[in-house]
Design an enzyme around this catalytic site. Structure first.
Site, short mmCIF file in Angstrom:
data_model
loop_
_atom_site.label_atom_id
_atom_site.label_comp_id
_atom_site.label_asym_id
_atom_site.label_seq_id
_atom_site.Cartn_x
_atom_site.Cartn_y
_atom_site.Cartn_z
N LYS A 51 0.85 -1.21 0.00
CA LYS A 51 0.00 0.00 0.00
C LYS A 51 0.88 1.26 0.00
CE LYS A 51 -3.73 -2.55 2.12
NZ LYS A 51 -4.41 -3.02 3.35
N GLN A 70 -4.35 -1.70 9.71
CA GLN A 70 -4.27 -3.03 9.08
C GLN A 70 -4.79 -4.11 10.03
OE1 GLN A 70 -3.12 -3.63 5.80
NE2 GLN A 70 -3.84 -5.70 6.16
N ASP A 83 -10.69 2.67 4.31
CA ASP A 83 -10.95 1.23 4.17
C ASP A 83 -12.46 0.98 4.11
OD1 ASP A 83 -9.00 -0.66 3.75
OD2 ASP A 83 -8.36 -0.75 5.85
#
Ligand code: NAP
Length: 290
Positions: free
Chosen positions: A52, A96, A119
């Site tokens: 990412k 994450q 997200d």
């Protein structure tokens, strides 16, 4: 059979984003800035987060990687999230997953400012998704929609079966495929570990989206000729012949299912890169949402 090439498509998207970043800079506007928080040393998670950050560099975003030790307390992590929520330079950030057992994932998700939740896991974004209102869509399902769209896959009126009902993939995917949108308008069946006669259900599907995390689970006898297959699964399997010591397998027994499919995503190179491209698109969107 045609491959739904997530790697190529995500590279196309990243080039488009890079162009937009140049335009933003030329207009004297701010460079999009994505931050990622990772807790602990989980090998797969580190790989995803690094990918990412690398993608941010490729499109010209600023990025900040915050690595916290496994021993970090829930309060310390929540304090870091508050800091990121209030930092005006950060446009969006992710935490994450998975997190260590002593940290409540729901508390963490709820603590993220929905306007920075690139997200798309915050209940406010998930609720807005249900209502078809502007929001951050969860990155993996959004990447799948984008992939189907760019390959002009007809979804309207089709029978779509989703395997797996996680909050980050299967459940939102089922909602998105049923919405009254260009990629949508499917008749959706959401299946899970308690589903009876799964094979009978998948065999009648025009589109199968597989996200259960069991390698090579979907076999040729479970699908009909001409099916469109999207494989979300990523499982690391030991492989001494690889430098890394492992290979990646999807949830689909690729060769035999591909032979019956009209379109299929590979693993790796399918949904994974599209998830990252979505995250970049969401970060760009964060600037507009401001
Ligand atoms: P998860 O949270 O572990 O959920 C798995 C789901 O599969 C659950 O709903 C479970 O049902 C269902 N399931 C388990 N066994 C089943 C069976 N025999 N038949 C039907 N359903 C079954 O998984 P996830 O987080 O969604 O991840 C799924 C996979 O996608 C993993 O391999 C993960 O690494 C991968 N992934 C990839 C990306 C990407 O970018 N490519 C992103 C996210 C995840 P119950 O609810 O009944 O337990």
């Amino acid at each position: 059979m045609e491959l739904l090439d997530g790697k190529k498509t995500s590279n196309d998207i990243k080039e488009e984003i890079a162009q937009k970043v140049i335009e933003l800079k030329n207009q004297g506007k701010k460079t999009p800035h994505l931050a990622a928080v990772i807790v602990g040393e989980n090998g797969a998670s580190l790989t995803y987060v690094n990918a990412k950050v690398k993608a941010c560099e490729k499109v010209g975003f600023e990025s900040t990687l915050i690595k916290l030790p496994t021993s970090v307390t829930e309060d310390e992590l929540l304090a870091k999230i508050t800091e990121l929520n209030t930092n005006e330079d950060i446009d969006g950030f992710i935490v994450q997953l998975p997190l260590p057992d002593h940290i409540d994932e729901h508390k963490v998700t709820l603590a993220i400012d929905p306007m920075k939740d690139v997200d798309g896991f915050h209940p406010e974004n998930l609720g807005r998704m249900m209502l078809n209102l502007p929001c951050f869509l969860p990155a993996t399902p959004a990447g799948i929609l984008e992939l189907l769209d760019r390959y002009n896959i007809e979804t309207s009126g089709k029978d779509c079966v989703v395997i797996g009902r996680s909050h980050i993939v299967g459940s939102p995917m089922s909602v998105l495929m049923a919405r009254n949108t260009k990629i949508g308008n499917c008749t959706v069946t959401l299946t899970h570990s308690r589903t009876q006669n799964l094979k009978e259900i998948t065999k009648r599907a025009d589109i199968v989206i597989v996200a259960l995390g069991k390698s090579e689970f979907l076999t040729a006898d479970m699908v009909k000729e001409g099916v469109v297959v999207v494989d979300v699964g990523i499982t690391r399997v030991k492989d001494e012949s690889k430098k890394s010591g492992f290979k990646l397998l999807g949830d689909v027994k690729f060769d035999e299912v591909a032979a019956k499919s009209s379109y299929i995503t590979p693993v790796p190179g399918g949904v994974g890169p599209m998830t990252i491209a979505s995250l970049m698109l969401n970060t760009l969107q964060a600037i507009d949402m401001k």
